[in-house]
Design an enzyme around this catalytic site. Structure first.
Site, PDB file in Angstrom:
ATOM      1  N   HIS A 223       0.826  -1.224   0.000  1.00  0.00           N
ATOM      2  CA  HIS A 223       0.000   0.000   0.000  1.00  0.00           C
ATOM      3  C   HIS A 223       0.858   1.272   0.000  1.00  0.00           C
ATOM      4  CE1 HIS A 223      -3.254  -2.756   0.580  1.00  0.00           C
ATOM      5  NE2 HIS A 223      -2.906  -3.062   1.809  1.00  0.00           N
ATOM      6  N   ASP A 274      -4.932  -8.715  -2.985  1.00  0.00           N
ATOM      7  CA  ASP A 274      -5.167  -8.419  -1.574  1.00  0.00           C
ATOM      8  C   ASP A 274      -6.425  -9.093  -1.018  1.00  0.00           C
ATOM      9  OD1 ASP A 274      -5.341  -7.275   0.931  1.00  0.00           O
ATOM     10  OD2 ASP A 274      -5.034  -5.235   0.309  1.00  0.00           O
TER      11      ASP A 274
HETATM   12  C1  NGQ Z   1      -5.315  -7.582   6.560  1.00  0.00           C
HETATM   13  N1  NGQ Z   1      -5.951  -5.898   4.959  1.00  0.00           N
HETATM   14  O1  NGQ Z   1      -4.394  -7.911   7.293  1.00  0.00           O
HETATM   15  O2  NGQ Z   1      -6.040  -8.400   6.021  1.00  0.00           O
HETATM   16  C2  NGQ Z   1      -5.539  -6.106   6.319  1.00  0.00           C
HETATM   17  C3  NGQ Z   1      -6.564  -5.570   7.254  1.00  0.00           C
HETATM   18  C4  NGQ Z   1      -5.333  -4.710   9.259  1.00  0.00           C
HETATM   19  C5  NGQ Z   1      -5.684  -4.759   4.347  1.00  0.00           C
HETATM   20  N2  NGQ Z   1      -5.018  -3.873   5.018  1.00  0.00           N
HETATM   21  C6  NGQ Z   1      -6.246  -5.733   8.699  1.00  0.00           C
HETATM   22  N3  NGQ Z   1      -6.080  -4.518   3.131  1.00  0.00           N
HETATM   23  O3  NGQ Z   1      -4.670  -3.974   8.527  1.00  0.00           O
HETATM   24  O4  NGQ Z   1      -5.257  -4.632  10.487  1.00  0.00           O
HETATM   25 ZN    ZN Z   2      -3.004  -7.028   3.087  1.00  0.00          ZN
END
Ligand code: NGQ
Ligand code: ZN
Length: 399
Positions: A223, A274
């Protein structure tokens, strides 16, 4: 007919495929990334190695049919609910490796270190217990998995985010890893995360990382949405890869990466699906460019005088990201397009990729090879039906 390179997918949480399209109802007018995360945690809670294997297999078939030939699996669903260890502590990792082997896709498995619930070092919440490790058992997991490396398997390492990994643990893990092992980290995706980092570490996340880790070509920053100009230049200079996930970043309301400044500084980037709200390199690349057009009022943003085609420029960049971000050279990873499709009538070598990426919505991928082995013909993976049947059973259990 022109053969194109297979596309590396730099960022995947396979289990999230099972909830694609299921977090699109307003629960509260302030719905955000953080309320989405609660829905995601409820889904995460239900998985075991068998359901993870079934969902990942379906996902990897979809990836191959879309033209992805490798996947970096950012894997943190390590333990049973409540944090109880499976008899084989690597059981969930092995489910992902099995899904990759069953479908033929190359996998860079990135076991994720996840230790705290925020920048203040607070302990993991109830639903996060499944994700947690100490430094020693985490390194033992990586060590155990390295025995599985082969033609289509690489083991790397991920740090979930700065909020989930204290500095001492980051230092201990990164210095213990082999020098050539890819390291991935989520960073600066949400404004709230930037603010917390500023408050507790007195620096913005990327600024802090550049100052406190030897960020170089082995690093992939996932990101990296919220950057100040000096951070943008710093990442580009470091040789790290930025993994952009445009459809997920749009779906979660993250914000827009400063692409023009990053390209001006010579930065490297790739793409990831993702959360799998979309499983299509076409859609990731299209929206990578379109986001910038919407923000700048200009067109053909990622291209340049020496590379005027937007599609070719994007394709070249994501393939250039392969080596450092995945550990694979992609030898024998190729795809061809359906040259009989109306979108491609009269296409030539100069405009084929632009027409693939920017016209229509039908999947134009015809054949896909991984390491020289044909896995997709006529747009269909050889085990599509059996894997889809197993997926349906798994989803019934999960829902
Ligand atoms: C994840 N996903 O780890 O799946 C993360 C969300 C977080 C994205 N950032 C959870 N797209 O960042 O705590
Ligand atoms: Zn992720």
């Amino acid at each position: 007919m022109r053969t194109l390179p297979g596309i590396p997918n730099l960022h995947s949480h396979a289990f999230q495929r099972a909830m694609a399209g299921m977090a699109e109802r307003q629960g509260n007018p302030e719905d955000s990334f953080w309320t989405w995360r609660e829905t995601m945690y409820r889904m995460a809670e239900r998985f075991d190695p068998d359901t993870l294997h079934a969902v990942a297999s379906q996902l990897y078939v979809e990836m191959l049919e879309a033209g992805y030939t490798s996947v970096c699996e950012f894997h943190y669903l390590h333990h049973a609910p409540g944090g109880r260890r499976y008899e084989d502590p690597a059981a969930m990792s092995r489910a992902l490796l099995r899904a990759a082997a069953d479908t033929g896709i190359r996998i860079t498995l990135l076991p994720v270190l996840y230790m705290s619930g925020g920048f203040d070092g607070r302990p993991l919440g109830e639903r996060q217990q499944r994700f947690g490790h100490g430094v020693d058992d985490f390194l033992a997991l990586i060590q155990a998995l390295r025995a599985e490396q082969g033609e289509r398997v690489r083991i790397g390492c991920a740090l979930h985010s700065l909020r989930a990994v204290p500095q001492a643990a980051m230092d201990a893990v990164v210095s213990a890893l082999p020098r050539d092992m890819p390291v991935h980290i989520h960073i600066a995706e949400q404004v709230g995360e930037v603010q917390d980092c500023l408050a507790l570490r007195n620096a913005r996340p990327v600024e802090w990382l550049l100052d406190n880790a030897e960020v170089d070509a082995r690093w992939t920053l996932v990101h990296a949405t919220h950057l100040e100009p000096a951070e943008t230049r710093g990442v580009a200079r470091s040789g790290a890869t930025v993994a952009l996930c445009p459809t997920t970043e749009a779906n979660l309301g993250d914000g827009l990466f400063p692409m023009r400044d990053y390209l001006a500084a010579g930065g490297a980037y790739g793409i990831g699906s993702d959360s799998h709200i979309s499983v299509s390199p076409v859609e990731e690349l299209r929206w990578l460019e379109y986001g910038q057009r919407l923000a700048t009022g200009r067109r053909n943003i990622v291209a340049g005088a020496d590379s005027p085609s937007v599609g070719e420029t994007l394709l070249q960049a994501v393939c250039d990201s392969r080596r450092n971000a995945t550990g694979f050279d992609g030898e024998g990873d190729t795809l061809t397009l359906d040259m009989h499709a109306p979108q491609l009538v009269g296409a030539n070598d100069t405009d084929l990729v632009d027409r693939w990426i920017f016209s229509g919505n039908r999947n134009l991928v015809d054949t896909v090879h991984v390491a020289g082995e044909q896995l997709v013909s006529g747009g269909i993976h050889r085990d599509r039906d059996t894997i889809a049947a197993r997926y349906r059973e798994a989803i019934k259990k999960l829902l």
